[in-house]
Enzyme design. Structure first.
Site, PDB file in Angstrom:
ATOM      1  N   CYS A 216      -7.620  11.747 -12.477  1.00  0.00           N
ATOM      2  CA  CYS A 216      -7.463  12.446 -11.188  1.00  0.00           C
ATOM      3  C   CYS A 216      -8.558  12.049 -10.208  1.00  0.00           C
ATOM      4  O   CYS A 216      -9.684  12.534 -10.295  1.00  0.00           O
ATOM      5  CB  CYS A 216      -7.469  13.955 -11.417  1.00  0.00           C
ATOM      6  SG  CYS A 216      -7.314  14.886  -9.887  1.00  0.00           S
TER       7      CYS A 216
ATOM      8  N   CYS B 210      -9.929  14.894  -8.058  1.00  0.00           N
ATOM      9  CA  CYS B 210     -10.839  15.794  -8.789  1.00  0.00           C
ATOM     10  C   CYS B 210     -12.207  15.145  -9.012  1.00  0.00           C
ATOM     11  O   CYS B 210     -13.237  15.791  -8.871  1.00  0.00           O
ATOM     12  CB  CYS B 210     -10.285  16.150 -10.166  1.00  0.00           C
ATOM     13  SG  CYS B 210      -8.538  16.517 -10.223  1.00  0.00           S
ATOM     14  N   ASP B 211     -12.214  13.886  -9.398  1.00  0.00           N
ATOM     15  CA  ASP B 211     -13.442  13.294  -9.937  1.00  0.00           C
ATOM     16  C   ASP B 211     -14.059  12.155  -9.108  1.00  0.00           C
ATOM     17  O   ASP B 211     -15.146  11.687  -9.432  1.00  0.00           O
ATOM     18  CB  ASP B 211     -13.169  12.768 -11.370  1.00  0.00           C
ATOM     19  CG  ASP B 211     -12.774  13.905 -12.309  1.00  0.00           C
ATOM     20  OD1 ASP B 211     -13.271  15.022 -12.104  1.00  0.00           O
ATOM     21  OD2 ASP B 211     -11.961  13.676 -13.210  1.00  0.00           O
TER      22      ASP B 211
END
Ligand code: NDP
Length: 313
Positions: free
Chosen positions: A132, A135-136
């Site tokens: 992701c 997300c990261d």
């Protein structure tokens, strides 16, 4: 008999549970083998509104669960093997519980990111391997990243990650890309992206500090190569968790549940879907939570309409 059963405990299912519990509907929430869903596999979540300093994924999910319990949601652990939706009330065959009967059903079983299954991949999730970018990506500021895949997801992630990374190398196992032409043009115009086509990933390389590269097989020369990188983003698609529905709910060609646009309604009245199991586009915790709220409100309205028609008869 339950008024409503919610299957799945990611942000969509838990938000639906909070809303239905607060509406005094006493929903039963069925937790599968990964309580909390995909967010429990990420570390810090920095883009969920309301947490200016970020929050750890498992903590966020634990808070949502407690909030649902506070208003009376019941939780049971089990695995839904099959559903009977042909007649009402609906029946669920749940391993570990048995048969459950319900007036309405909310499906929030999510989607699972596909992994390659190569050495070093699973061991380094959260240590440089991610599925992701939203997300990261932020954790890889100024670092080199590899993105694996040649579809729209991979190209979109590669483009997005250039906001943080010093360099993004896109690895695809074939020369041709599956991604749309517009996406390919956009990435080709991005000089931070390097292409490593016709290469099959064979191992995620790591040391005690985390990931340091991806080993690939050059399909033309037959030689192994190491692409140095601190992050390896696997973007080879997701599969929605809909097998247990046995084709009784309308899905698209990839298995995602089809809902009436702007609602959570499936093709069967009284069955609603929310979160990644019906979302091929956004796939964010906050959008999943929002769609869980929609499902609960649609469900409440449906139950009200049933009660009204019963009174009339
Ligand atoms: P796709 O199935 O389109 O692409 C998957 C990619 O991963 C392919 O390049 C495939 O290679 C590769 N791949 C699959 N398995 C392996 C493996 N074991 N090893 C190496 N490579 C592998 O998935 P996406 O998630 O990219 O897209 C899914 C759908 O969502 C598509 O319809 C897409 O258009 C849509 N989407 C749309 C977006 C948008 O409009 N903004 C954004 C993201 C997705 P190969 O081609 O060789 O099979």
């Amino acid at each position: 008999m339950y008024k409503s059963i919610i299957v799945g405990t990611g942000p969509a299912g838990l938000t639906a549970a909070i809303y239905l519990a607060r509406a005094n509907m006493k929903p039963l929430v069925i937790e599968g083998p990964q309580p909390g869903g995909q967010l429990t596999t990420t570390t810090e979540i920095e883009n969920f509104p309301g947490f200016p300093d970020g929050i750890m994924g498992p903590e966020l999910m634990d808070n949502m669960r407690k909030q649902a319990e506070r208003f009376g949601a019941e939780f049971r652990t089990g695995w839904v093997n099959s559903v009977e939706l042909e007649s009402r009330p609906f029946k669920l065959n749940v391993e570990g519980i048995g048969e459950l009967v319900t007036e309405t059903l909310i499906l929030s079983t999510g989607a699972t990111a596909k992994y390659l299954g190569i050495p070093g991949e699973q061991d380094n999730i959260g240590r440089g391997v991610s599925t992701c970018a939203t997300c990261d990506g932020f954790f890889f500021r100024g670092k080199e990243i590899v993105v694996i895949g040649g579809g729209d997801s991979a190209l979109e992630e590669a483009n997005f990650l250039t906001r943080f990374a010093s360099k993004v190398t896109l690895v695809n196992r074939r020369e041709e890309l599956r991604a749309s032409k517009i996406m390919q043009d956009r990435v080709r115009a991005n000089d931070k992206v390097q292409w490593s086509l016709n290469r099959t990933p064979i191992e995620v390389s790591a040391n005690e500090k985390g990931v340091n590269g991806l080993k690939v097989l050059n399909n033309q020369t037959g030689q192994e190569e190491l692409i140095e990188a601190s992050g390896v983003f696997v973007a080879i698609g997701h599969h929605p968790n809909t097998a247990f529905l046995g084709g009784k709910i309308t899905t698209d060609a990839n298995g995602y549940i089809v809902v009436t646009p702007g609602t959570s309604e499936t093709n069967i009245p009284g069955v609603f879907a929310c979160g990644d199991v019906q979302d091929t586009k956004y796939r964010q915790a906050i959008t999943a939570a929002g769609s869980g709220c929609m499902a609960a409100m649609d469900c409440e309205k449906y139950i009200e309409s049933l009660e009204y028609s019963e009174v009339k008869i």
